[in-house]
Design a protein around this motif. Structure first.
Motif, PDB file in Angstrom:
ATOM      1  N   SER A 269      33.291  41.018  34.091  1.00 30.80           N
ATOM      2  CA  SER A 269      33.313  40.448  32.882  1.00 30.80           C
ATOM      3  C   SER A 269      33.304  41.184  31.568  1.00 30.80           C
ATOM      4  CB  SER A 269      32.179  39.070  32.839  1.00 30.80           C
ATOM      5  OG  SER A 269      31.859  38.641  31.504  1.00 30.80           O
ATOM      6  N   ARG A 270      34.188  40.969  30.545  1.00 26.98           N
ATOM      7  CA  ARG A 270      34.044  41.737  29.646  1.00 26.98           C
ATOM      8  C   ARG A 270      32.791  41.571  28.621  1.00 26.98           C
ATOM      9  NH1 ARG A 270      37.349  45.744  29.004  1.00 26.98           N
ATOM     10  NH2 ARG A 270      37.329  45.515  26.578  1.00 26.98           N
TER      11      ARG A 270
ATOM     12  N   SER B 139      38.476  43.227  32.621  1.00 24.05           N
ATOM     13  CA  SER B 139      38.341  41.836  33.215  1.00 24.05           C
ATOM     14  C   SER B 139      39.403  41.741  34.023  1.00 24.05           C
ATOM     15  CB  SER B 139      38.756  41.022  31.747  1.00 24.05           C
ATOM     16  OG  SER B 139      39.072  39.663  32.261  1.00 24.05           O
TER      17      SER B 139
END
Length: 136
Positions: free
Chosen positions: A83-84, A97
């Motif tokens: 996850s960014r 991502s």
């Protein structure tokens, strides 16, 4: 029908960082809309967090530290596929991502597998997965 959420694999330090960020937002007198949205995102990540190393099946998937070698110049890049929202949560390791062009191209591959994808500018990038290990 229920939605099954994938766990998010984090180190203890990364989880602590995210919990501190959430505490800071929640302690604000009147958080703005952006802060409130971030708090919702953080709660979701924390709820799904699995602390420790992801089981090592060698498959490129979220939670893995991946090294790729690019065909054009032989350069290598190592990053966390995840996850960014984890950027900066676990030191200086870059985070890509799974939805990014590179993330989509390498998902499900094993070390030694070749990949190719198009960048947003239309250029074609090719390479090989050099390593995929659980991020610890």
């Amino acid at each position: 029908m229920s939605v099954v959420e994938e766990p998010i694999w984090l180190t203890q330090d990364a989880l602590r960082h995210l919990e501190q960020e959430l505490d800071a937002i929640e302690s604000e007198a009147a958080p703005d809309d952006q802060a409130q949205a971030r708090a919702v995102e953080l709660r979701s990540i924390i709820r799904r967090a699995q602390v420790g190393a992801r089981p090592d099946d060698g498959v490129v998937e979220p939670g893995m530290r991946v090294t790729v070698e690019f065909a054009a110049d032989g350069s290598r890049e190592t990053f966390l596929l995840g996850s960014r929202s984890l950027i900066g949560a676990d030191g200086d390791l870059a985070v890509y991502s799974p939805e990014s062009p590179l993330g989509q191209a390498i998902a499900g591959l094993l070390p030694g597998d070749r990949f190719e994808y198009r960048t947003p500018t239309g250029a074609t990038v090719a390479g090989v997965v050099a390593a995929a290990v659980p991020h610890a």
